[in-house]
Design an enzyme around this catalytic site. Sequence first.
Site, short mmCIF file in Angstrom:
data_model
loop_
_atom_site.label_atom_id
_atom_site.label_comp_id
_atom_site.label_asym_id
_atom_site.label_seq_id
_atom_site.Cartn_x
_atom_site.Cartn_y
_atom_site.Cartn_z
N THR A 1 0.84 -1.20 0.00
CA THR A 1 0.00 0.00 0.00
C THR A 1 0.88 1.25 0.00
O THR A 1 2.11 1.16 -0.11
CB THR A 1 -1.00 -0.04 1.18
OG1 THR A 1 -1.92 1.05 1.02
CG2 THR A 1 -0.33 0.08 2.54
N ALA B 1 -8.51 12.63 -8.07
CA ALA B 1 -7.56 12.41 -9.15
C ALA B 1 -6.35 11.63 -8.66
O ALA B 1 -5.29 11.65 -9.28
CB ALA B 1 -7.11 13.76 -9.72
N ASP C 1 -7.11 -4.11 -6.80
CA ASP C 1 -8.12 -3.06 -6.56
C ASP C 1 -9.10 -3.02 -7.73
O ASP C 1 -10.29 -2.74 -7.54
CB ASP C 1 -7.44 -1.68 -6.45
CG ASP C 1 -6.86 -1.44 -5.06
OD1 ASP C 1 -7.30 -2.13 -4.12
OD2 ASP C 1 -5.97 -0.59 -4.94
N LYS D 1 3.25 1.61 -3.76
CA LYS D 1 2.53 0.96 -4.86
C LYS D 1 3.26 1.08 -6.21
O LYS D 1 3.15 0.19 -7.05
CB LYS D 1 1.11 1.51 -4.98
CG LYS D 1 0.17 0.98 -3.92
CD LYS D 1 -1.23 1.52 -4.14
CE LYS D 1 -2.24 0.69 -3.38
NZ LYS D 1 -3.61 1.05 -3.71
P1 NAP Z 1 -4.97 9.78 -3.08
O1 NAP Z 1 -4.09 9.20 -4.12
O2 NAP Z 1 -4.38 10.52 -1.93
O3 NAP Z 1 -6.04 10.76 -3.82
C1 NAP Z 1 -7.00 11.47 -3.10
C2 NAP Z 1 -7.74 12.41 -4.04
O4 NAP Z 1 -8.80 13.01 -3.29
C3 NAP Z 1 -6.91 13.56 -4.59
O5 NAP Z 1 -7.36 13.88 -5.87
C4 NAP Z 1 -7.22 14.70 -3.61
O6 NAP Z 1 -7.16 15.97 -4.21
C5 NAP Z 1 -8.65 14.43 -3.31
N1 NAP Z 1 -9.08 14.97 -2.01
C6 NAP Z 1 -8.44 14.80 -0.83
N2 NAP Z 1 -9.16 15.39 0.16
C7 NAP Z 1 -10.23 15.94 -0.46
C8 NAP Z 1 -11.34 16.71 0.04
N3 NAP Z 1 -11.46 17.00 1.34
N4 NAP Z 1 -12.26 17.15 -0.83
C9 NAP Z 1 -12.14 16.86 -2.14
N5 NAP Z 1 -11.12 16.16 -2.68
C10 NAP Z 1 -10.18 15.69 -1.83
O7 NAP Z 1 -5.88 8.65 -2.41
P2 NAP Z 1 -6.36 7.27 -3.06
O8 NAP Z 1 -5.38 6.21 -2.72
O9 NAP Z 1 -6.75 7.49 -4.46
O10 NAP Z 1 -7.66 6.96 -2.17
C11 NAP Z 1 -8.80 7.75 -2.27
C12 NAP Z 1 -9.90 7.24 -1.34
O11 NAP Z 1 -10.25 5.92 -1.72
C13 NAP Z 1 -9.46 7.15 0.12
O12 NAP Z 1 -10.55 7.54 0.91
C14 NAP Z 1 -9.19 5.68 0.34
O13 NAP Z 1 -9.42 5.27 1.68
C15 NAP Z 1 -10.21 5.06 -0.59
N6 NAP Z 1 -9.81 3.71 -1.04
C16 NAP Z 1 -10.64 2.68 -0.78
C17 NAP Z 1 -10.33 1.41 -1.21
C18 NAP Z 1 -11.29 0.28 -0.91
O14 NAP Z 1 -10.92 -0.89 -1.14
N7 NAP Z 1 -12.47 0.55 -0.44
C19 NAP Z 1 -9.15 1.18 -1.92
C20 NAP Z 1 -8.31 2.25 -2.20
C21 NAP Z 1 -8.67 3.53 -1.75
P3 NAP Z 1 -5.98 17.04 -3.91
O15 NAP Z 1 -4.93 16.74 -4.94
O16 NAP Z 1 -6.68 18.33 -4.10
O17 NAP Z 1 -5.52 16.79 -2.52
#
Ligand code: NAP
Length: 424
Positions: A64, A125, A100, A68
Amino acid sequence: MTEKKTLRFGLAGFPVGHSVSPELHRRLFEVKRVQAEYRLFEIPPDRLAEKADFLLSLDGCNITIPHKQAIIPFLNGLSKEARCFGAVNTLHGGQGFNTDVAGFARSLSMLCGGSLPQRALVLGAGGTASMMIGYLLSKGVSVTVSVRSPKSASVKALTERYGGQVPVQPLDSISGGFPLVCNATPCGMYPKSDAAPLSEQALSGVQFLFDAIYNPGKTLLARRAEALGARTLCGMTMLVYQAAAAEELWLGTTFSEVELAPVIREMELLTAAKYEAAGRHVLLSGFMGSGKSFYGRRLAGSLGLPFVDSDEEIVAAAGMPVPDIFAAKGEEGFRRLEQETVLKLLARSERSVLALGGGALHYGDNAQRFRKHGYLVFVDTPFETCLSRIKGDKNRPNAAGDVRTLYDRRLPLYRQSADYCFKP
Ligand code: NAP
């Protein structure tokens, strides 16, 4: 006789302390009766190179954030999905995989049925958004991306990856009209669970909403979409399906929906008890034979809390078994003793998971009093299952009477008083 080998698995990331993966994989190993351990490996970014060989020597490993992408140079090859999304979350046989995608694909098919809507809005994004976009495009869905900061490096990377195929719009400019909305931002995640990336108005026209967040079990965004009549699914399903896909690789097995559904429900209960119940005792209510002690013990083990069975405490305090207390003091006397015992346990500052007796909530104002100090989980097991477990049990004085009537009479209060309803 040869001893059975314990297979070794784990999760490498930084930080990984709060991960629910060990509990999740333990339950999946249990489904397949596999003897295995699953450990957390907290590896800072500058130490991945020296740990890579060790991770590859395991029988299987999950990867993770922040490794990754960084793990890729240490691998012998990548699966099609890992290559396509440039990210690895599973190691097996020296190769990198991305499960995923499988988790997301199976979640979407559960949510939308056989065919996906033609248009979708993906929020965020980051890595997860990028995977969702790639999958949806591969299924012929036209995708719009919405972000809070359209000029960020991740938006630039995403635009480069998918070229002109995905228009990007600021979150506050969305005004509805997308039948499928997928949230891949952490907005709405505990402890900020009163936030949502879109207003109700921006969700107008939504038919299906998938939120990758799994804690809380139902986000504000999902509740808003449900209020508009949409079908929703939150992230625990994706989390369980991606873990199952990893185990399918490691163990050469397959998991059916029927096998995974109870794992999803138990993991949802675990996250609720971990986050929503924060600081409070967790109380399990439900009819005789509903499984309060069984699930209570497992929950306590997962949360690292002591488990207490209120009947056992009462028996110890009274110095006699339950039927003898009923015989000596009547049911009223037993209930008073039960109330006293439970209130004493709840007054302890050390949190515990406590299984209540089947009639505990129905005495006096116990339901309100117990709820003040505890997070009440109703173990909602069908009557027939309860009956098959309690039939002929001499230690349950109330199991001898008209149990169907008793079940029907008790059910409404179990439901009304519950903070969380768990269907095993
Ligand atoms: P990431 O790479 O950190 O990307 C997060 C994205 O969300 C970025 O585009 C960020 O924009 C945006 N963001 C952050 N805080 C925000 C807010 N308060 N309002 C609006 N946009 C916001 O994270 P990720 O790995 O893609 O994961 C994203 C989400 O998916 C997390 O909540 C994670 O727990 C969940 N997830 C779930 C699973 C599952 O199996 N259920 C698997 C993977 C991930 P900025 O660039 O503006 O910060």
